[in-house]
Design an enzyme around this catalytic site. Structure first.
Site, PDB file in Angstrom:
ATOM      1  N   ASP A  31       0.770  -0.915  -0.066  1.00 40.68           N
ATOM      2  CA  ASP A  31      -0.147   0.107   0.052  1.00 40.68           C
ATOM      3  C   ASP A  31       0.888   1.222   0.135  1.00 40.68           C
ATOM      4  OD1 ASP A  31      -3.161   0.480   1.000  1.00 40.68           O
ATOM      5  OD2 ASP A  31      -1.887   2.145   1.113  1.00 40.68           O
ATOM      6  N   THR A  59     -13.725  -3.198  -7.879  1.00 38.60           N
ATOM      7  CA  THR A  59     -14.833  -3.082  -8.714  1.00 38.60           C
ATOM      8  C   THR A  59     -14.750  -2.059  -9.855  1.00 38.60           C
ATOM      9  OG1 THR A  59     -16.085  -3.389  -6.739  1.00 38.60           O
ATOM     10  CG2 THR A  59     -17.331  -2.448  -8.675  1.00 38.60           C
ATOM     11  N   LEU A  94     -17.726  -8.658  -0.590  1.00 39.84           N
ATOM     12  CA  LEU A  94     -17.824  -8.484   0.974  1.00 39.84           C
ATOM     13  C   LEU A  94     -18.350  -7.171   1.583  1.00 39.84           C
ATOM     14  CD1 LEU A  94     -15.355  -6.632   2.411  1.00 39.84           C
ATOM     15  CD2 LEU A  94     -13.886  -8.155   1.788  1.00 39.84           C
ATOM     16  N   LYS A 110     -20.596  -8.130 -10.091  1.00 43.28           N
ATOM     17  CA  LYS A 110     -20.310  -7.122  -9.010  1.00 43.28           C
ATOM     18  C   LYS A 110     -21.304  -5.910  -8.791  1.00 43.28           C
ATOM     19  CE  LYS A 110     -18.907  -5.598  -5.389  1.00 43.28           C
ATOM     20  NZ  LYS A 110     -17.737  -5.086  -4.778  1.00 43.28           N
ATOM     21  N   PHE A 158     -32.847  -6.372   3.369  1.00 43.71           N
ATOM     22  CA  PHE A 158     -32.653  -5.074   2.486  1.00 43.71           C
ATOM     23  C   PHE A 158     -33.843  -4.317   2.155  1.00 43.71           C
ATOM     24  CE2 PHE A 158     -27.879  -4.178   1.327  1.00 43.71           C
ATOM     25  CZ  PHE A 158     -27.598  -4.870   2.208  1.00 43.71           C
ATOM     26  N   CYS A 218     -19.328   1.874  -1.378  1.00 50.99           N
ATOM     27  CA  CYS A 218     -19.793   0.723  -2.603  1.00 50.99           C
ATOM     28  C   CYS A 218     -21.056   1.333  -3.208  1.00 50.99           C
ATOM     29  CB  CYS A 218     -19.561  -0.483  -2.113  1.00 50.99           C
ATOM     30  SG  CYS A 218     -18.164  -1.118  -1.593  1.00 50.99           S
ATOM     31  N   LYS A 275     -21.522   4.857  -5.081  1.00 53.27           N
ATOM     32  CA  LYS A 275     -20.395   5.030  -6.297  1.00 53.27           C
ATOM     33  C   LYS A 275     -20.364   4.067  -7.313  1.00 53.27           C
ATOM     34  CE  LYS A 275     -16.421   2.623  -5.286  1.00 53.27           C
ATOM     35  NZ  LYS A 275     -16.258   1.670  -5.986  1.00 53.27           N
TER      36      LYS A 275
HETATM   37  C1  UDX Z   1     -21.996  -3.348  -0.048  1.00 52.83           C
HETATM   38  C2  UDX Z   1     -22.796  -4.922  -0.345  1.00 52.83           C
HETATM   39  O1  UDX Z   1     -23.609  -5.247   0.505  1.00 52.83           O
HETATM   40  C3  UDX Z   1     -21.380  -5.872  -0.556  1.00 52.83           C
HETATM   41  O2  UDX Z   1     -21.759  -7.153  -1.072  1.00 52.83           O
HETATM   42  C4  UDX Z   1     -20.196  -5.211  -1.401  1.00 52.83           C
HETATM   43  O3  UDX Z   1     -19.346  -5.972  -1.813  1.00 52.83           O
HETATM   44  C5  UDX Z   1     -19.989  -3.885  -1.291  1.00 52.83           C
HETATM   45  O4  UDX Z   1     -21.145  -3.013  -0.875  1.00 52.83           O
HETATM   46  P1  UDX Z   1     -21.592  -2.471   2.313  1.00 52.83           P
HETATM   47  O5  UDX Z   1     -20.978  -1.157   1.616  1.00 52.83           O
HETATM   48  O6  UDX Z   1     -20.480  -3.079   3.344  1.00 52.83           O
HETATM   49  O7  UDX Z   1     -21.601  -3.388   1.335  1.00 52.83           O
HETATM   50  O8  UDX Z   1     -22.803  -2.411   3.020  1.00 52.83           O
HETATM   51  P2  UDX Z   1     -24.277  -2.932   3.243  1.00 52.83           P
HETATM   52  O9  UDX Z   1     -24.408  -3.985   4.359  1.00 52.83           O
HETATM   53  O10 UDX Z   1     -24.762  -3.453   1.778  1.00 52.83           O
HETATM   54  O11 UDX Z   1     -25.115  -1.687   3.368  1.00 52.83           O
HETATM   55  C6  UDX Z   1     -25.159  -0.536   2.366  1.00 52.83           C
HETATM   56  C7  UDX Z   1     -25.922   0.626   2.831  1.00 52.83           C
HETATM   57  O12 UDX Z   1     -27.452   0.441   2.956  1.00 52.83           O
HETATM   58  C8  UDX Z   1     -25.781   1.088   4.391  1.00 52.83           C
HETATM   59  O13 UDX Z   1     -25.798   2.460   4.448  1.00 52.83           O
HETATM   60  C9  UDX Z   1     -27.044   0.545   5.051  1.00 52.83           C
HETATM   61  O14 UDX Z   1     -27.431   1.216   5.987  1.00 52.83           O
HETATM   62  C10 UDX Z   1     -28.110   0.557   3.894  1.00 52.83           C
HETATM   63  N1  UDX Z   1     -29.340  -0.193   3.881  1.00 52.83           N
HETATM   64  C11 UDX Z   1     -28.948  -1.678   4.006  1.00 52.83           C
HETATM   65  C12 UDX Z   1     -30.432   0.208   4.162  1.00 52.83           C
HETATM   66  O15 UDX Z   1     -30.824   1.458   4.162  1.00 52.83           O
HETATM   67  N2  UDX Z   1     -31.458  -0.589   4.250  1.00 52.83           N
HETATM   68  C13 UDX Z   1     -31.235  -2.155   4.324  1.00 52.83           C
HETATM   69  O16 UDX Z   1     -32.433  -2.778   4.393  1.00 52.83           O
HETATM   70  C14 UDX Z   1     -30.053  -2.698   4.071  1.00 52.83           C
END
Ligand code: UDX
Length: 494
Positions: free
Chosen positions: A30, A125, A152, A211, A256, A267, A270
Site C-alpha cells: 500500500d 470493482t 464482502l 459485482k 434489504f 460501494c 458510487k
Molecule cells: C455492500 C454490499 O452489500 C457488498 O456485497 C459489496 O461487496 C460492497 O457493498 P457494504 O457497503 O459493506 O456492502 O454495506 P451494506 O451492508 O450492503 O449496506 C449498504 C447501505 O445500505 C448502508 O448504508 C445500510 O445502512 C443501507 N441499508 C441496508 C438500508 O438502508 N436498508 C437495508 O435494508 C439494508
C-alpha cells in the site's frame, strides 16, 4: 502459493490476512506508509470485527508482511498478484477513477521477468470492459489476468472472505491464459472450493457485471422500499408493516427491505453511478436509467429527515440543539464515506443548528472531516439538553437506549428515527414524540397531515420542567459543547 495484494484498504488488508490464514505466503502493498506501519505491527487501521485476531495470527505465522515500497526482488517470485485498490468516483463526474488499478498493473509489468507464468487477479470493482483492456496489456508480456470480484460487506469482511456465498472467475478468451488463470485461482482457493462454495466460471464482462449488478440490485431493493415509504407518508400507510408483509413472500424476502434514511458507504452509491456512466458510454443508457431514480430516491430520504427536523422545530433549525445518534454509514463500521447520518448532521450544522454527533466508532473520522461538529461518545451525555434527537445509524447501543433515561436528559423529547430501529410504543410511553420514516405521524402534532388524523392517539410534545441544574446560570459541560462555534464544514484536516 506466493501472493501479493496491491491495496490494503478494507478489502485488501482483510484479503491478505485471510490468504495467509489459508497457508499462503503473502505480501501486502500500500502507498500509505502509516497504514503499512500499523498493519506490520499487527494493528488494524480501521474498525472491522474479527480482523484483529486474524491479522495477528497471520503476522505471528510469519506468512504475512506489508510494504509501501516493494523491491523488484519482493515481486519477482510472486505467483499471483491480487489487485484490491480503490476505484473511487472520479472528481469530474460519475465514472470510476481507475488510476490506482492502472498503477498496480504498471508495477507488475515493470517487475515481471520474461518467461514467468505470473497471474494477476483483479478484485476491485471496475466498469465492464476494464479487464479486457488490461489483458491486452498483460497477455503480450506472458501475464495472465483473471477477474475475481469480491462481495464482502464491511462489518463481515473476514466471514465474507473465508466463507463467501460464491466465487466468480472471469477468464480470458485466450484458452491458454484461461486454463492458467483458473488453475492458479483453484490452487489459491483450494480449501474454499473443497468446502463446497459455489464457483462460477465465466468471461471477463460477466464477472465484472456480477459485482455491479449485485450492488445495483441491493441499492434498488433499498430504494424500492424507501419509495414505498414516500407513498406511506402520502397516504397514512406504515412502511414497516408493509415491508414485513412483503418479505413473507420468499420470492421477495425480508433482507434489504429496511426503509429509512437510505444507503451510503464506499460501494453502493458510487457503484450505481459508475454503472450508469459506463452504460452511457456503451450506448446502453436505457438499460440502467432506473438507477438514476434509485439514486434520487436515496438522496430524497436525507432531504426528508431535514424537512421533518425543520417542521418539528417549527421552522427554526438555526440555533436549535440537535443530537445526531450515528455517523458511520451503517453499524459495526467506522466508515463515514457517503454516510447519510453524517451528511444530514453536516447539512443541519450548515443551516446554523448546534449539532452534536454521537457514534461508538466513527468520531475520529468526524473530527478529521468536519472539525466544526461537536461530538460525544456517550449516548446519554450526547442527549443532554437536546431539543431534537435524530437516530441515523442503528448501532445496538442506540436501538437499546432506555427511553425513560433518555427523556430525562433532553430538553424536548422529540426523536426522528431515521432507521425505524426503535419501538415507537416504548418511546411514546416514555413521553417522547416519536417520528419514523414512512410511518404515520403522531396525531395532533405539527407534523400531522389531515389525512393521517385518524391513525394515532393525540400525543403532544411536552416541554419538561427545567431541572435545577439547568435553571442555574452556568451551563453544563454538555450544554457548552452544543454551543461550540460554528466553523466551515467540509474542511479536510490531515
Ligand atoms: C455492500 C454490499 O452489500 C457488498 O456485497 C459489496 O461487496 C460492497 O457493498 P457494504 O457497503 O459493506 O456492502 O454495506 P451494506 O451492508 O450492503 O449496506 C449498504 C447501505 O445500505 C448502508 O448504508 C445500510 O445502512 C443501507 N441499508 C441496508 C438500508 O438502508 N436498508 C437495508 O435494508 C439494508
Amino acid at each position: 502459493m506466493r501472493i501479493s495484494v496491491f491495496g490494503c484498504g478494507y478489502l485488501g488488508a482483510v484479503h491478505a490476512a485471510c490468504m495467509a490464514s489459508l497457508g499462503h505466503d503473502v505480501l501486502g502493498i500500500d502507498v500509505d506508509r502509516e497504514k503499512v506501519a500499523k498493519l506490520s505491527r499487527g494493528v488494524v487501521p480501521f474498525f472491522e470485527p474479527e480482523f484483529d485476531k486474524i491479522l495477528r495470527s497471520a503476522m505471528d505465522s510469519g506468512r504475512l508482511r506489508f510494504t509501501a515500497a516493494p523491491s523488484a526482488t519482493d515481486l519477482a517470485d510472486v505467483e499471483v498478484h491480487f489487485v484490491t485498490v480503490g476505484t473511487p468516483q472520479s472528481a469530474t463526474g460519475y465514472a470510476a477513477d481507475l488510476s490506482f488499478v492502472e498503477a498496480a498493473v504498471d508495477t507488475v509489468l515493470a517487475t515481471v521477468a520474461p518467461g514467468t507464468r505470473t497471474v494477476v487477479v483483479g478484485k476491485s470493482t471496475v466498469p465492464v470492459g476494464t479487464a479486457e483492456d488490461l489483458a491486452r496489456r498483460l497477455e503480450p508480456r506472458g501475464v495472465t489476468l483473471v477477474w475475481n470480484p469480491e462481495f464482502l460487506r464491511e462489518g463481515f469482511a473476514v466471514t465474507d472472505t473465508l466463507r463467501p456465498n460464491r466465487i466468480v472467475y472471469g477468464l480470458s478468451a485466450n484458452e491458454e491464459h484461461a486454463r492458467r488463470g483458473q488453475a492458479a485461482l483453484d490452487a489459491v482457493y483450494a480449501q474454499l472450493i473443497a468446502a463446497g462454495i459455489p464457483r462460477i466460471v465465466t468471461n471477463y464482462p460477466t464477472a465484472e457485471l456480477v459485482k455491479v449488478a449485485a450492488n445495483a440490485f441491493l441499492a434498488t431493493k433499498i430504494s424500492f422500499i424507501n419509495g414505498m415509504a414516500e407513498l406511506c407518508e402520502a397516504t397514512g400507510g406504515d412502511v414497516v408493516d408493509l415491508a414485513e408483509a412483503l418479505g413473507h413472500d420468499d420470492r421477495i424476502g425480508h433482507r434489504f427491505l429496511r426503509a429509512g434514511v437510505g444507503f451510503g458507504g464506499g460501494c453502493l452509491p458510487k457503484d450505481i453511478r459508475a454503472f450508469v456512466a459506463r452504460a452511457e458510454e456503451l450506448g446502453a443508457a436505457d438499460a440502467v436509467s432506473f438507477l438514476r431514480q434509485v439514486d434520487a430516491i436515496n438522496q430524497r430520504r436525507r432531504d426528508r429527515v431535514i424537512e421533518l427536523a425543520e417542521r418539528s422545530l417549527k421552522g427554526s433549525i438555526a440555533g436549535a440543539r440537535i443530537t445526531v445518534l450515528g455517523a458511520a454509514f451503517k453499524p459495526n463500521s467506522d466508515d463515514v464515506r457517503d454516510s447519510p447520518a453524517l451528511d444530514v448532521a453536516r447539512r443541519l450544522h450548515d443551516r446554523g443548528a448546534l449539532v452534536r454527533v454521537c457514534d461508538p466508532k466513527a468520531l475520529d473520522a468526524v473530527h478529521r472531516l468536519h472539525p466544526g461538529l461537536a461530538t460525544e461518545r456517550d449516548p446519554l451525555r450526547a442527549l443532554e439538553g437536546a431539543e431534537l434527537t435524530l437516530l441515523l445509524t442503528e448501532w445496538t447501543e442506540f436501538a437499546e437506549l432506555d427511553p425513560v433515561a433518555a427523556a430525562d436528559r433532553v430538553s424536548r423529547p422529540v426523536i426522528i428515527d431515521g432507521r425505524n430501529a426503535l419501538d415507537p410504543g416504548r418511546w411514546r410511553a416514555a413521553g417522547w414524540t416519536y417520528i419514523g420514516l414512512g410511518r404515520w405521524f403522531p396525531a395532533g402534532s405539527a407534523l400531522q397531515s389531515p389525512r393521517q388524523a385518524y391513525r394515532e392517539p393525540v400525543v403532544t410534545v411536552q416541554r419538561r420542567k427545567p431541572r435545577r441544574r439547568e435553571r442555574n446560570s452556568v451551563p453544563s459541560r454538555a450544554d457548552r459543547a452544543f454551543t461550540r462555534p460554528v466553523t466551515a464544514l467540509g474542511d479536510r484536516v490531515g
